[in-house]
Design a protein around this motif. Structure first.
Motif, PDB file in Angstrom:
ATOM      1  N   LYS A 102       7.882  -5.047   9.078  1.00  0.00           N
ATOM      2  CA  LYS A 102       7.692  -4.790  10.708  1.00  0.00           C
ATOM      3  C   LYS A 102       8.050  -3.671  11.011  1.00  0.00           C
ATOM      4  O   LYS A 102       7.312  -3.036  11.978  1.00  0.00           O
ATOM      5  CB  LYS A 102       8.583  -6.023  11.009  1.00  0.00           C
ATOM      6  CG  LYS A 102       8.345  -5.955  12.842  1.00  0.00           C
ATOM      7  CD  LYS A 102       9.451  -7.145  13.580  1.00  0.00           C
ATOM      8  CE  LYS A 102       9.372  -7.158  14.890  1.00  0.00           C
ATOM      9  NZ  LYS A 102      10.043  -8.270  15.645  1.00  0.00           N
ATOM     10  N   LYS A 103       9.231  -3.021  10.475  1.00  0.00           N
ATOM     11  CA  LYS A 103       9.557  -1.868  10.905  1.00  0.00           C
ATOM     12  C   LYS A 103       8.458  -0.631  10.625  1.00  0.00           C
ATOM     13  O   LYS A 103       8.191   0.313  11.578  1.00  0.00           O
ATOM     14  CB  LYS A 103      10.784  -1.355  10.109  1.00  0.00           C
ATOM     15  CG  LYS A 103      11.539   0.204  10.442  1.00  0.00           C
ATOM     16  CD  LYS A 103      12.106   0.094  11.747  1.00  0.00           C
ATOM     17  CE  LYS A 103      12.778   1.464  11.818  1.00  0.00           C
ATOM     18  NZ  LYS A 103      13.370   1.377  13.349  1.00  0.00           N
ATOM     19  N   PHE A 104       7.793  -0.814   9.494  1.00  0.00           N
ATOM     20  CA  PHE A 104       6.884   0.151   9.179  1.00  0.00           C
ATOM     21  C   PHE A 104       5.367   0.149   9.949  1.00  0.00           C
ATOM     22  O   PHE A 104       4.969   1.075  10.528  1.00  0.00           O
ATOM     23  CB  PHE A 104       6.370   0.066   7.789  1.00  0.00           C
ATOM     24  CG  PHE A 104       7.314   0.903   6.706  1.00  0.00           C
ATOM     25  CD1 PHE A 104       7.402   2.279   6.539  1.00  0.00           C
ATOM     26  CD2 PHE A 104       8.560   0.459   6.380  1.00  0.00           C
ATOM     27  CE1 PHE A 104       8.096   3.162   5.872  1.00  0.00           C
ATOM     28  CE2 PHE A 104       9.405   1.092   5.418  1.00  0.00           C
ATOM     29  CZ  PHE A 104       9.169   2.531   5.220  1.00  0.00           C
ATOM     30  N   LEU A 105       5.001  -1.326  10.291  1.00  0.00           N
ATOM     31  CA  LEU A 105       3.988  -1.602  11.041  1.00  0.00           C
ATOM     32  C   LEU A 105       4.250  -0.914  12.707  1.00  0.00           C
ATOM     33  O   LEU A 105       3.327  -0.358  13.252  1.00  0.00           O
ATOM     34  CB  LEU A 105       3.624  -2.980  11.160  1.00  0.00           C
ATOM     35  CG  LEU A 105       3.206  -3.450   9.954  1.00  0.00           C
ATOM     36  CD1 LEU A 105       3.081  -4.974   9.971  1.00  0.00           C
ATOM     37  CD2 LEU A 105       1.761  -2.890   9.423  1.00  0.00           C
ATOM     38  N   LEU A 106       5.520  -1.010  13.274  1.00  0.00           N
ATOM     39  CA  LEU A 106       6.016  -0.717  14.416  1.00  0.00           C
ATOM     40  C   LEU A 106       5.727   0.706  14.455  1.00  0.00           C
ATOM     41  O   LEU A 106       5.611   1.347  15.680  1.00  0.00           O
ATOM     42  CB  LEU A 106       7.033  -1.061  14.751  1.00  0.00           C
ATOM     43  CG  LEU A 106       7.307  -2.778  15.106  1.00  0.00           C
ATOM     44  CD1 LEU A 106       8.757  -3.093  15.400  1.00  0.00           C
ATOM     45  CD2 LEU A 106       6.525  -2.977  16.501  1.00  0.00           C
ATOM     46  N   ASN A 107       5.854   1.643  13.504  1.00  0.00           N
ATOM     47  CA  ASN A 107       5.898   2.933  13.117  1.00  0.00           C
ATOM     48  C   ASN A 107       4.562   3.433  12.794  1.00  0.00           C
ATOM     49  O   ASN A 107       4.543   4.704  12.434  1.00  0.00           O
ATOM     50  CB  ASN A 107       6.931   3.569  12.382  1.00  0.00           C
ATOM     51  CG  ASN A 107       8.274   3.354  13.362  1.00  0.00           C
ATOM     52  OD1 ASN A 107       8.653   4.279  14.091  1.00  0.00           O
ATOM     53  ND2 ASN A 107       9.055   2.571  13.147  1.00  0.00           N
ATOM     54  N   GLY A 108       3.395   2.666  12.871  1.00  0.00           N
ATOM     55  CA  GLY A 108       2.147   3.082  12.740  1.00  0.00           C
ATOM     56  C   GLY A 108       1.674   3.276  11.444  1.00  0.00           C
ATOM     57  O   GLY A 108       0.447   3.844  11.145  1.00  0.00           O
ATOM     58  N   HIS A 109       2.307   2.673  10.299  1.00  0.00           N
ATOM     59  CA  HIS A 109       1.994   2.762   8.821  1.00  0.00           C
ATOM     60  C   HIS A 109       1.079   1.682   8.473  1.00  0.00           C
ATOM     61  O   HIS A 109       1.131   0.545   9.463  1.00  0.00           O
ATOM     62  CB  HIS A 109       3.168   2.842   8.131  1.00  0.00           C
ATOM     63  CG  HIS A 109       4.086   4.030   8.036  1.00  0.00           C
ATOM     64  ND1 HIS A 109       3.928   4.964   7.272  1.00  0.00           N
ATOM     65  CD2 HIS A 109       5.079   4.046   9.185  1.00  0.00           C
ATOM     66  CE1 HIS A 109       4.957   5.830   7.676  1.00  0.00           C
ATOM     67  NE2 HIS A 109       5.876   5.435   8.662  1.00  0.00           N
ATOM     68  N   GLU A 110       0.305   1.706   7.436  1.00  0.00           N
ATOM     69  CA  GLU A 110      -0.357   0.834   7.091  1.00  0.00           C
ATOM     70  C   GLU A 110       0.083   0.092   5.743  1.00  0.00           C
ATOM     71  O   GLU A 110       0.804   0.798   4.836  1.00  0.00           O
ATOM     72  CB  GLU A 110      -1.930   1.725   6.286  1.00  0.00           C
ATOM     73  CG  GLU A 110      -2.928   0.436   5.989  1.00  0.00           C
ATOM     74  CD  GLU A 110      -4.054   1.064   5.527  1.00  0.00           C
ATOM     75  OE1 GLU A 110      -5.024   0.302   4.975  1.00  0.00           O
ATOM     76  OE2 GLU A 110      -4.195   2.114   5.932  1.00  0.00           O
ATOM     77  N   VAL A 111       0.351  -1.277   5.771  1.00  0.00           N
ATOM     78  CA  VAL A 111       1.335  -1.848   4.751  1.00  0.00           C
ATOM     79  C   VAL A 111       0.465  -2.944   4.125  1.00  0.00           C
ATOM     80  O   VAL A 111      -0.377  -3.605   4.609  1.00  0.00           O
ATOM     81  CB  VAL A 111       2.302  -2.656   5.513  1.00  0.00           C
ATOM     82  CG1 VAL A 111       3.044  -3.137   4.681  1.00  0.00           C
ATOM     83  CG2 VAL A 111       3.285  -1.658   6.403  1.00  0.00           C
ATOM     84  N   LEU A 112       0.829  -2.725   2.601  1.00  0.00           N
ATOM     85  CA  LEU A 112       0.206  -3.890   1.778  1.00  0.00           C
ATOM     86  C   LEU A 112       1.426  -4.624   1.369  1.00  0.00           C
ATOM     87  O   LEU A 112       2.372  -4.308   0.831  1.00  0.00           O
ATOM     88  CB  LEU A 112      -0.291  -3.194   0.343  1.00  0.00           C
ATOM     89  CG  LEU A 112      -0.579  -4.114  -0.678  1.00  0.00           C
ATOM     90  CD1 LEU A 112      -1.776  -5.351  -0.357  1.00  0.00           C
ATOM     91  CD2 LEU A 112      -1.087  -3.604  -1.860  1.00  0.00           C
ATOM     92  N   MET A 113       1.278  -5.727   1.915  1.00  0.00           N
ATOM     93  CA  MET A 113       2.244  -6.982   1.623  1.00  0.00           C
ATOM     94  C   MET A 113       1.958  -7.651   0.375  1.00  0.00           C
ATOM     95  O   MET A 113       1.008  -8.098  -0.008  1.00  0.00           O
ATOM     96  CB  MET A 113       2.423  -8.139   2.891  1.00  0.00           C
ATOM     97  CG  MET A 113       2.591  -7.262   4.208  1.00  0.00           C
ATOM     98  SD  MET A 113       2.756  -9.101   5.439  1.00  0.00           S
ATOM     99  CE  MET A 113       3.935  -9.739   5.130  1.00  0.00           C
ATOM    100  N   ILE A 114       3.171  -7.632  -0.422  1.00  0.00           N
ATOM    101  CA  ILE A 114       3.062  -8.494  -1.662  1.00  0.00           C
ATOM    102  C   ILE A 114       4.144  -9.641  -1.792  1.00  0.00           C
ATOM    103  O   ILE A 114       5.379  -9.119  -1.764  1.00  0.00           O
ATOM    104  CB  ILE A 114       3.019  -7.366  -2.960  1.00  0.00           C
ATOM    105  CG1 ILE A 114       2.112  -6.581  -2.744  1.00  0.00           C
ATOM    106  CG2 ILE A 114       3.333  -8.242  -4.342  1.00  0.00           C
ATOM    107  CD1 ILE A 114       2.127  -5.440  -3.966  1.00  0.00           C
ATOM    108  N   ASP A 115       3.810 -10.659  -2.533  1.00  0.00           N
ATOM    109  CA  ASP A 115       4.775 -11.770  -2.422  1.00  0.00           C
ATOM    110  C   ASP A 115       4.167 -12.866  -3.363  1.00  0.00           C
ATOM    111  O   ASP A 115       2.868 -13.082  -3.196  1.00  0.00           O
ATOM    112  CB  ASP A 115       5.237 -12.375  -1.023  1.00  0.00           C
ATOM    113  CG  ASP A 115       6.857 -13.145  -0.989  1.00  0.00           C
ATOM    114  OD1 ASP A 115       7.556 -12.360  -0.782  1.00  0.00           O
ATOM    115  OD2 ASP A 115       6.689 -14.251  -1.286  1.00  0.00           O
ATOM    116  N   TYR A 116       5.176 -13.713  -3.931  1.00  0.00           N
ATOM    117  CA  TYR A 116       4.844 -14.674  -4.771  1.00  0.00           C
ATOM    118  C   TYR A 116       4.182 -16.118  -3.924  1.00  0.00           C
ATOM    119  O   TYR A 116       3.653 -17.002  -4.531  1.00  0.00           O
ATOM    120  CB  TYR A 116       5.671 -15.097  -5.656  1.00  0.00           C
ATOM    121  CG  TYR A 116       6.976 -15.886  -5.373  1.00  0.00           C
ATOM    122  CD1 TYR A 116       6.859 -17.426  -5.605  1.00  0.00           C
ATOM    123  CD2 TYR A 116       7.677 -15.283  -4.560  1.00  0.00           C
ATOM    124  CE1 TYR A 116       7.725 -18.010  -5.323  1.00  0.00           C
ATOM    125  CE2 TYR A 116       9.030 -16.137  -4.193  1.00  0.00           C
ATOM    126  CZ  TYR A 116       8.938 -17.333  -4.437  1.00  0.00           C
ATOM    127  OH  TYR A 116      10.035 -18.268  -4.141  1.00  0.00           O
TER     128      TYR A 116
END
Length: 258
Positions: free
Chosen positions: A19-33
């Motif tokens: 959430k922090k990175f998205l709010l600051n305009g970054h593109e994010v790849l989420m990874i989880d099992y």
């Protein structure tokens, strides 16, 4: 803004960092099992930004790590930040831990971090990324021993040392490698463990050991991760930033008023 890979991103600290990175305009790849939690968090966080992607799988699996690398090469090639947040925190006496349980902790908390970081670093080097950064989520347990979690403490201490070694090896490629070590953090998982009076009492006792006498908020940990990965920390590498309310500094005696 840059491209960021975050493991263990479906809930808790990993979700807060996402959430922090998205709010600051970054593109994010989420990874989880956990596919269900990952899907729910992805849908929730998509309201913040459309620059969000997801991959579901077990990081202990070599084939899934290879899948991540192939995906990144094809669709996320200019990644400049990797945050290794995925981990497990089981509790069991050293006299009772099986070899399989020990391996399970180390395979996720340490081994998967090494191999994923190495391959992402190769992509960063090939792409000639400037101000590249790898952040490993350790723990205050990387500094202060705790009974009942010998496998966890050992894996996080190992992760701290891995951070330092990789910082030395990757420095010539302008890739900084740091760690952030939370103490007690106010997560949904933590709250679920407080399901009887004994556990609540133990939790309050743990909080009393911290000079600030409270748990951390997820946002506080996310802020530390964001700073350490940013250009504002461009001369910081090989460090383990502890966000633990002073827990690792020493014990506070309950009777002291100093």
């Amino acid at each position: 803004m840059g491209k960021v890979i975050i493991t263990g991103a479906a809930n808790g600290i990993g979700k807060g960092i996402t959430k922090k990175f998205l709010l600051n305009g970054h593109e994010v790849l989420m990874i989880d099992y956990d596919n269900k939690k990952l899907g729910a968090s992805f849908n929730e966080l998509s309201s913040i930004s459309s620059n969000i992607k997801k991959l579901c799988g077990d990081l202990k699996s070599r084939s899934f790590r290879n899948e991540i690398i192939e995906y990144v090469k094809k669709d996320f090639a200019e990644v400049n930040i990797l945050i290794n947040c995925a981990g497990v925190f089981p509790s069991k006496s050293a006299l009772e831990i099986s070899e399989e349980e020990w391996d399970d902790v180390f395979d996720l908390n340490l081994k998967s971090v090494f191999f994923l970081s190495r391959e992402i670093a190769r992509i960063m080097i090939y792409s000639k990324i400037e101000n590249a950064s790898i952040i490993n989520i350790t723990s205050a347990a990387s500094e202060v021993a705790r009974p009942g979690v010998s496998h966890y403490c050992s894996s996080k201490a190992g992760l701290k040392m891995l951070t330092q070694v990789l910082s030395l090896e990757f420095a010539r490629f302008n890739i900084r490698v740091n760690a952030v070590g939370p103490g007690l953090v106010e997560t949904e998982t933590l709250q679920k463990t407080l399901n009887n009076e004994t556990k609540i009492k133990e939790h309050r006792e743990k909080i009393s050991y911290s000079p600030l006498r409270r748990t951390a908020e997820i946002e506080e940990v996310a802020a530390g991760v964001y700073f350490m990965s940013s250009t504002e920390a461009s001369y910081i590498t090989g460090q383990n930033l502890l966000i633990d309310g002073g827990y690792s500094a020493g014990r506070v005696f309950k009777t002291t008023n100093i």
